[in-house]
Motif scaffolding. Structure first.
Motif, PDB file in Angstrom:
ATOM      1  N   LYS A 180      15.025   0.477  18.531  1.00 50.60           N
ATOM      2  CA  LYS A 180      14.924   0.110  19.948  1.00 50.60           C
ATOM      3  C   LYS A 180      16.106   0.637  20.756  1.00 50.60           C
ATOM      4  O   LYS A 180      16.776  -0.096  21.479  1.00 50.60           O
ATOM      5  N   ARG A 181      16.361   1.923  20.571  1.00 50.11           N
ATOM      6  CA  ARG A 181      17.340   2.544  21.453  1.00 50.11           C
ATOM      7  C   ARG A 181      16.720   3.849  21.916  1.00 50.11           C
ATOM      8  O   ARG A 181      16.378   4.708  21.110  1.00 50.11           O
ATOM      9  N   TYR A 182      16.544   3.979  23.224  1.00 48.32           N
ATOM     10  CA  TYR A 182      15.784   5.118  23.718  1.00 48.32           C
ATOM     11  C   TYR A 182      16.633   6.096  24.525  1.00 48.32           C
ATOM     12  O   TYR A 182      16.179   7.161  24.894  1.00 48.32           O
ATOM     13  N   ASP A 183      17.882   5.739  24.848  1.00 48.92           N
ATOM     14  CA  ASP A 183      18.653   6.647  25.681  1.00 48.92           C
ATOM     15  C   ASP A 183      19.817   7.252  24.899  1.00 48.92           C
ATOM     16  O   ASP A 183      20.252   6.706  23.883  1.00 48.92           O
ATOM     17  N   ASN A 184      20.276   8.398  25.394  1.00 52.19           N
ATOM     18  CA  ASN A 184      21.434   9.071  24.801  1.00 52.19           C
ATOM     19  C   ASN A 184      21.306   9.318  23.304  1.00 52.19           C
ATOM     20  O   ASN A 184      22.207   9.055  22.529  1.00 52.19           O
ATOM     21  N   VAL A 185      20.120   9.773  22.911  1.00 51.22           N
ATOM     22  CA  VAL A 185      19.929  10.175  21.518  1.00 51.22           C
ATOM     23  C   VAL A 185      19.849  11.695  21.491  1.00 51.22           C
ATOM     24  O   VAL A 185      19.071  12.295  22.235  1.00 51.22           O
ATOM     25  N   ILE A 186      20.700  12.323  20.693  1.00 53.76           N
ATOM     26  CA  ILE A 186      20.708  13.788  20.620  1.00 53.76           C
ATOM     27  C   ILE A 186      19.643  14.220  19.635  1.00 53.76           C
ATOM     28  O   ILE A 186      19.761  13.957  18.438  1.00 53.76           O
ATOM     29  N   SER A 187      18.585  14.843  20.136  1.00 56.56           N
ATOM     30  CA  SER A 187      17.446  15.073  19.247  1.00 56.56           C
ATOM     31  C   SER A 187      16.774  16.432  19.467  1.00 56.56           C
ATOM     32  O   SER A 187      15.602  16.573  19.224  1.00 56.56           O
ATOM     33  N   TYR A 188      17.548  17.428  19.972  1.00 51.55           N
ATOM     34  CA  TYR A 188      16.911  18.728  20.232  1.00 51.55           C
ATOM     35  C   TYR A 188      16.388  19.339  18.933  1.00 51.55           C
ATOM     36  O   TYR A 188      17.028  19.226  17.885  1.00 51.55           O
ATOM     37  N   PRO A 189      15.210  19.994  19.009  1.00 48.84           N
ATOM     38  CA  PRO A 189      14.642  20.568  17.774  1.00 48.84           C
ATOM     39  C   PRO A 189      15.522  21.673  17.181  1.00 48.84           C
ATOM     40  O   PRO A 189      16.074  22.493  17.907  1.00 48.84           O
ATOM     41  N   ILE A 190      15.658  21.670  15.883  1.00 50.27           N
ATOM     42  CA  ILE A 190      16.474  22.668  15.194  1.00 50.27           C
ATOM     43  C   ILE A 190      15.568  23.557  14.350  1.00 50.27           C
ATOM     44  O   ILE A 190      14.808  23.070  13.528  1.00 50.27           O
ATOM     45  N   LYS A 191      15.655  24.856  14.605  1.00 49.45           N
ATOM     46  CA  LYS A 191      14.942  25.792  13.734  1.00 49.45           C
ATOM     47  C   LYS A 191      15.996  26.670  13.090  1.00 49.45           C
ATOM     48  O   LYS A 191      16.532  27.573  13.714  1.00 49.45           O
ATOM     49  N   MET A 192      16.275  26.391  11.853  1.00 51.04           N
ATOM     50  CA  MET A 192      17.420  27.040  11.230  1.00 51.04           C
ATOM     51  C   MET A 192      17.204  28.500  10.929  1.00 51.04           C
ATOM     52  O   MET A 192      18.141  29.228  10.656  1.00 51.04           O
ATOM     53  N   ASN A 193      15.959  28.921  10.937  1.00 55.54           N
ATOM     54  CA  ASN A 193      15.704  30.320  10.579  1.00 55.54           C
ATOM     55  C   ASN A 193      16.008  31.261  11.726  1.00 55.54           C
ATOM     56  O   ASN A 193      16.055  32.463  11.554  1.00 55.54           O
TER      57      ASN A 193
END
Lengths: 300, 323
Positions: A104-117
């Motif tokens: 139940k925490r919806y703000d300030n979460v660093i979650s950008y998609p990572i594509k390592m290739n």
């Protein structure tokens, strides 16, 4: 006011710990970690995670919940892909949403998609993180490069020497290196004179070579690492057996274990399933019997 | 000169005495009923009434309660139940190549080649295909567990029951029961499901060769023996001492251990039965692991301890246990 970033341990933190630590240190950002899995962390995770998830997911939730009120930003990587044309367990792609709704925490979460290739995407991803933390771009780039360098220099995996028996220890890194989740598996093996080798210690090329020849190219990263390494070590006489640690209900392991078993004929093979059990009698019995089997085969 | 084997399982506690030639001379089978200390005491009292301490030359313990049993008796050897079952079977008949074992909470398949374990598998987290599951179903159908096998053999129609998980199986049995199938057919279906599940889970990819031994408490059930034979198309042998094979193996290992040790046993003698033994468990709060530590006391003296991950309580105990 100083910004503080919370970094939950668990899952692929076990593989990328050096990278993550170095990156945030170089940005000169305050960090708070939740790294050691304990009964309390597990209980917290079980209570806030969807019921069907596997044990490591629940543990990660516990670490995230532990940090919820201790940080301004929560770092929950959304790993989409590790290598070209390969995929990772879908739970990693939806990890931020799962955790956000769980704790139940919806703000300030660093979650950008990572594509390592894709190196370009990867660096952009970290520049985005830098931006949201008010760090200048050149500083982020230099932090990223240092982190990559340190990650590459780090000695990865376990390659024991000097033990009576050697086994390949297969499984996902977060099961192998979380000694709470696996009930001190590696120490237990050592106490029976069994040394372990993990997949990181087998050359990438060798693993790649072993996974050729299937009717379809296997596209799970975890499968390639474990199957390739296990098969290579078995075929090259470097091990006496295979111990595979797997979380209950893991979809990828359900395939990896069977294919590996079928392709290393009559080889001592022990599968250890972990879930929320804390009684160690079951795992002790299996390890002891496995050690007896290795010993009696050796003498025979 | 007798060697004692003690197998403390989830459902039963078995004690055997072997003579010098490793023949079974006593065979005691008691229900554990949730209190392993009590059941070990009961079994030991039965032995004491016939033998004195000096006649016991060695003690071995096995089963999930092997630590407690060893703490009480002062065992010469503590061994897991996979190894003990295999040793007992290959001692009984050196030609055994496959062991199917179903106990109270565990089921296992052991592959032997030339009397050596070459492969084994044990059920994972669920207890679907095991004795406690059968106990429960027998109770639900209002049948004595001992009659289950005989009734299964009377069945004429095969009912298919889902065998993967105890909860699925139970709802499937209830559905079919409400459709009017007879108890005999339901039980036969249940036995089939259990054997099928066992072979597909544990036996998968294993070469099941003759001779096949079926042991453990569930081997008393003729319905399951027949189900195994039907599925494997091979003869399945239930050895004479099928119920206590684990303890037979532990007693054989005790003999080996004592001989290696110059003939000295660490058995504490039957005087221990005069002492009051109890277990106490507490949650240790010294670190965030919060281990549930178990201590065994005899006359208020600590004789054993387990389940502390860091091992600090075990190190304090007089008797040290190596798993």
């Amino acid at each position: 006011m100083e910004i503080k970033v919370g970094i939950p341990g668990g899952l692929l933190y076990y593989r990328y710990d050096t990278f993550i630590n170095t990156f945030f240190d170089e940005l000169e950002i305050d960090t708070v970690y939740s790294l050691e899995t304990t009964k309390k962390i597990l209980d917290m995770g079980v209570n806030c995670c969807v019921n069907e998830a596997c044990l490591p997911m629940k543990i990660f939730h516990g670490h995230a919940l532990n940090l919820k009120n201790q940080c301004d930003f929560l770092f929950i990587p959304r790993i989409m892909r590790c290598e070209k044309n390969e995929f990772i367990c879908p739970k990693f792609c939806g990890l931020p949403e799962m955790v956000m709704s769980g704790i139940k925490r919806y703000d300030n979460v660093i979650s950008y998609p990572i594509k390592m290739n894709r190196p370009y995407d990867l660096i952009n991803h970290f520049i985005k993180i830098g931006k949201s933390l008010n760090v200048k771009e050149y500083k982020t780039i230099s932090a990223f490069q240092k982190a990559v360098k340190k990650h590459n220099e780090k000695k990865k995996g376990i390659h024991d020497i000097g033990y009576k028996h050697n086994v390949f220890l297969g499984g996902h890194p977060y099961n192998i290196y979380d000694s709470y989740a696996n009930m001190n598996l590696i120490d237990k093996l050592h106490s029976y004179g069994i040394g372990v080798i993990t997949e990181e210690c087998v050359d990438y090329k060798d693993k790649e070579e072993e996974t050729k020849g299937f009717i379809k190219k296997p596209y799970w990263v975890f499968f390639k690492n474990n199957y390739g390494a296990g098969k290579y070590l078995a075929d090259h006489g470097q091990i006496d057996g295979i111990v595979y640690i797997s979380s209950f209900s893991c979809g990828i392991d359900s395939i990896s274990v069977e294919i590996l078993k079928n392709n290393v004929d009559h080889f001592p093979f022990l599968v250890i399933k972990v879930d929320e059990h804390t009684g160690e009698a079951g795992i002790d019995t299996r390890i002891e019997a496995f050690a007896d089997m290795l010993e009696r085969r050796r003498l025979h | 000169m007798y060697y004692m084997g003690i197998d403390v399982g989830s459902v039963s506690t078995d004690v055997v005495l072997l003579d010098k030639g490793l023949n079974v001379v006593e065979e005691i089978y008691l229900k554990t009923q949730g209190s392993p200390i009590q059941s070990v005491y009961e079994a030991m009292k039965i032995v004491r009434d016939k033998y004195d301490s000096k006649q016991i030359s060695g003690v071995g313990t096995t089963g999930s309660g092997r630590m407690i049993a060893a703490a009480i008796t002062g065992a010469d050897v503590i061994k897991n139940e996979i190894t003990t079952h295999a040793i007992a079977a290959s001692h009984t008949d050196p030609d055994v190549k496959t062991i199917l074992e179903i106990g109270g909470q565990d089921s296992k398949i052991i592959i032997l080649r030339d009397g050596i374990i070459s492969d084994f598998a044990m059920n994972t987290v669920g207890a679907a295909g095991t004795g406690s599951f059968l106990d429960r179903q027998a109770e639900r159908l209002g049948i004595e567990i001992d009659d289950l096998g005989k009734l299964a053999l009377k069945s004429e129609v095969q009912v298919r029951i889902a065998g993967r998980c105890a909860v699925f199986a139970e709802s499937d049995i209830i559905h079919k029961q409400q459709l009017g199938y007879s108890k005999e057919d339901l039980i036969a279906g249940l036995c089939q499901a259990l054997a099928r599940n066992f072979l597909s889970n544990l036996g998968k990819g294993k070469e099941i060769q003759d001779k096949i031994y079926f042991q453990g408490g569930v081997a008393a059930n003729l319905g399951i023996k027949k189900a195994f034979e039907d599925l494997l198309q091979k003869e399945v042998i239930v050895p004479k001492h099928f119920k206590v094979m684990g303890s037979v193996g532990a007693a054989i290992l005790a003999k080996e251990a004592v001989e290696k040790n110059g003939g000295m046993t660490s058995f504490k003698g039957f005087d221990i039965l005069n002492a009051k033994t109890h277990a106490r468990s507490f949650e240790c709060n010294d670190c965030p692991n919060h281990c549930e530590v178990v201590m065994i006391y005899s006359n208020n003296q600590r004789i054993g301890c387990f389940s502390d991950r860091c091992g600090k309580y075990q190190n304090q105990t007089d008797v040290r246990f190596k798993v």
